[in-house]
Write an enzyme that holds these catalytic residues in place. Sequence first.
Site, mmCIF file in Angstrom:
data_model
loop_
_atom_site.group_PDB
_atom_site.id
_atom_site.type_symbol
_atom_site.label_atom_id
_atom_site.label_comp_id
_atom_site.label_asym_id
_atom_site.label_seq_id
_atom_site.Cartn_x
_atom_site.Cartn_y
_atom_site.Cartn_z
ATOM 1 N N ASP A 1 10.873 -25.753 24.777
ATOM 2 C CA ASP A 1 11.048 -27.075 25.380
ATOM 3 C C ASP A 1 10.302 -27.184 26.714
ATOM 4 O O ASP A 1 10.201 -26.214 27.468
ATOM 5 C CB ASP A 1 12.543 -27.311 25.601
ATOM 6 C CG ASP A 1 12.843 -28.682 26.176
ATOM 7 O OD1 ASP A 1 12.577 -29.668 25.480
ATOM 8 O OD2 ASP A 1 13.329 -28.753 27.316
ATOM 9 N N GLU B 1 6.437 -27.706 22.891
ATOM 10 C CA GLU B 1 6.544 -29.121 23.235
ATOM 11 C C GLU B 1 5.739 -29.295 24.523
ATOM 12 O O GLU B 1 6.243 -29.054 25.611
ATOM 13 C CB GLU B 1 8.001 -29.541 23.448
ATOM 14 C CG GLU B 1 8.138 -31.048 23.637
ATOM 15 C CD GLU B 1 9.193 -31.461 24.651
ATOM 16 O OE1 GLU B 1 9.540 -32.645 24.683
ATOM 17 O OE2 GLU B 1 9.648 -30.613 25.434
#
Length: 635
Positions: free
Chosen positions: A303, A356
Amino acid sequence: MGRYDWIESYHQGHCSAAYRHFGAHPATHRGKEGWEFCVWAPKAKAVSVVGDFNNWDTTANTMKQRGEIWEGFIPDLKPYTAYKFSVIGADGEQRLKADPYGFHTETRPATASKLYHFKDFKWGDNAFLKKQEANPVYQAPLNIYEVHLGSWKLHENGDFIDYKDLARQLATYVKEMGYNAIELLPITEHPLDDSWGYQCTGYFAPTSRFGTPDDFKWFINHLHKKGISVILDWVPAHFCKDAQGLYEFDGSCCYEYTVPCMQEHAGWGTRIFDYGKPEVISFLLSSARFWLEEYHIDGLRVDAVASMLYLDYGREGEEWLPNIHGGRENLEAVAFLQKLNQMAFSINSNVLMIAEESTSWPLVSYPVDQGGLGFNLKWNMGWMNDMCHYLKLDPYFRQHHHKDITFSMMYAFSENFVLPMSHDEVVHMKGSVVGKMPGDYENQLRCLRGFYAYLLAHPGKKLMFMGPEVGQWNEWKSSGELDWHLLEKDLGKQTHQFFKDANAFYKKQKALWQIDFDWSGFEWIVADDNDNQVVVFARKDIAGKDLICAINFSPNVYSGYRFGCYAHKQYSLAFNTDSQLYGGDDVGQTPIVAVDHIPSHGKEQSIAVDIPAFGTVFFKGEGRLPKLRNKETTK
C-alpha cells in the site's frame, strides 16, 4: 548457530525471520515450562511484562537488557493469556505497549497481545501451490475480487462472521462468480474499524475480529483447496499513533523518523517508518516473510508506495529534507523495497508482489538487477482515474474526453499492470461503480456491463472491488454489508449472471490474458472515433489467434458499424453485453458476420456489425478468407 547469532543480522537490517526470536514463544527453563519474551527498546530504562496474571505489577516480571534488546522468562502461563510490555522511557514515563511481534491480540476495544503457540497446522494446499508454480502470472488469467471481510457479509444481528464460515461462503461465491483470486483489505490487527485495516498495530497478527491465527490459516487453506489465490494488502508505509502501538515505543522515535518534519503524514494522522534504521528494515522484512511463509499468502499488495518513494510526498515548501544528492527520492525506502521484493521471490518464485504506486516512477515492476524496484505487478492508477472521470461524464461530453479511454495504451506496456477498480473509488462521496454511470438504474447497469467488458478486454490483469456484481448503487460502507437484497430483483439477478458469464468468458479466452504485457497481444483497429465514442481493438494469444472487441460508450445504437479485420472467412459473435439474459435488448446478437473485401482502417477486408448502446461485443475469426480473383470486384 549460537542462540544470539541472529542479533548482528537484525541490527544490520538483514534479518527477515526476526519473529522467530522477538515476541513471546513457549520455552522450558530449568525444567519449568513457560514463555520467553523478547523486545527491542533501545532507549528504555526498564521493561517488564505485565497483565492480569501479575496484577499489572511492573516489578513482578522484569526483563533483562542485552544491548538494545530486552529478554525475560515467565513460567506457567497459558496460551491466550493477555499481556503487554511496560516500557519506562528515557523520560521516566511508563508506556504500556502491545507486542510488536505478537501473533494474536485481544479484540478491540481491548488492546493487549495474547500468548499464542503455533502448533503443526495441517496444510492441504500442496496441489494448488504446484499448479500455481506451473502457471506463472505473466501468461495466465488473473481476475481479482477485492474484499473487505468486515462488510462483505454479516450475521443477521450485525455481528462479524468468523474466518472459517467466511472461507466456506467466500470460496463458494468467488468460484461461482469466476474470479480466481481475492485481495483482502488489511487483516493485520488494527484498533479502528473505520481505518479498514490501513492503520495497523499488529504486523504479525491477523485481526481477532474473525477468530484465531489458526482460523485464518484454515481460511487460506480452504480457499487454496478451491483453487483461489489469496493476496493480502500490507502497509509498510506508515503506522497509527495509538498508544499501545509502535508510536514512540520506548519514549523516543523508535520505529519512526526522528526529524520532526519527516516523521508524520499529517493528512493521515500517522507516523512514517524510518527506512534508514536497520532494525526497522528487519521488522518489516520479517512481517512480509511471516505472511508469505507461515500463512501461505500468495501475494502482497504493498500500500501507498508513492508515499514511501518521495520525501516530499504530501508536503509543501521546506517541510521535508532532501536526500544526500539534494533530490526528493527516499533512497532508503527504495533500497528497502528492492530488498523486500528480492526476499519475497527467494521464498516463492511465483509470488505476486503488487505495488500501489500512483506516479510515473520508472521500472516499478522490473527486477532489481535491471534497475527496478523488483515488484512483478503494479496497479494502473492512471487508467483507473481516467476511467472514473470518463464514466461520470454526461454521454454528450464524452466525445471531448476520448483520450480518457485511449491514453492508457500510450504506456500500457511500460509496466506489468493490474487494472483496478478498487475500494478507494467507491467511498468518500465518490459513489458506487454503478452510481458513476449516467441515466436511470437500468441504464446504469447497461453502462456497467459495457465498462466491465472493456476492463476485461484491456491489456493487464484485473481487479474489481466487491459490490458491482450485485448491482450495488449505494456507496460502500464498511459498517454494513453488501446490498445482497438486490439479488431478489430481476435486474440484480441479471447483473449477477452477467458477471458470472463475463468472468467465465475472460478465463476461457486466452487472447485476453496470455499476452498482457507487450504489443504483440494488442492492436488498435479504431482508436479515433470520438464522435461516436467507439473503440475497436484486437487481442491476440500466443498462437496468434485474435479476438476483436468493439466497445460503444455512447447511448446510440450503431447498425452496420464497419471496421477493418483480419483475413478470416467470417466472424462469430463470442460475447455480447446487451443480451436479454443480462437485462439488455439483444442488439448485436447476429451470430455470424461475413467478412467483406472492403478495405477499412488499414486492412484489406472488413466487417459491419451492430453495436449496442453502452455495450461491448466480442468476435472470433473463423476460416480463411478466399482471395479475390482478378475479374472479381469488391462488394
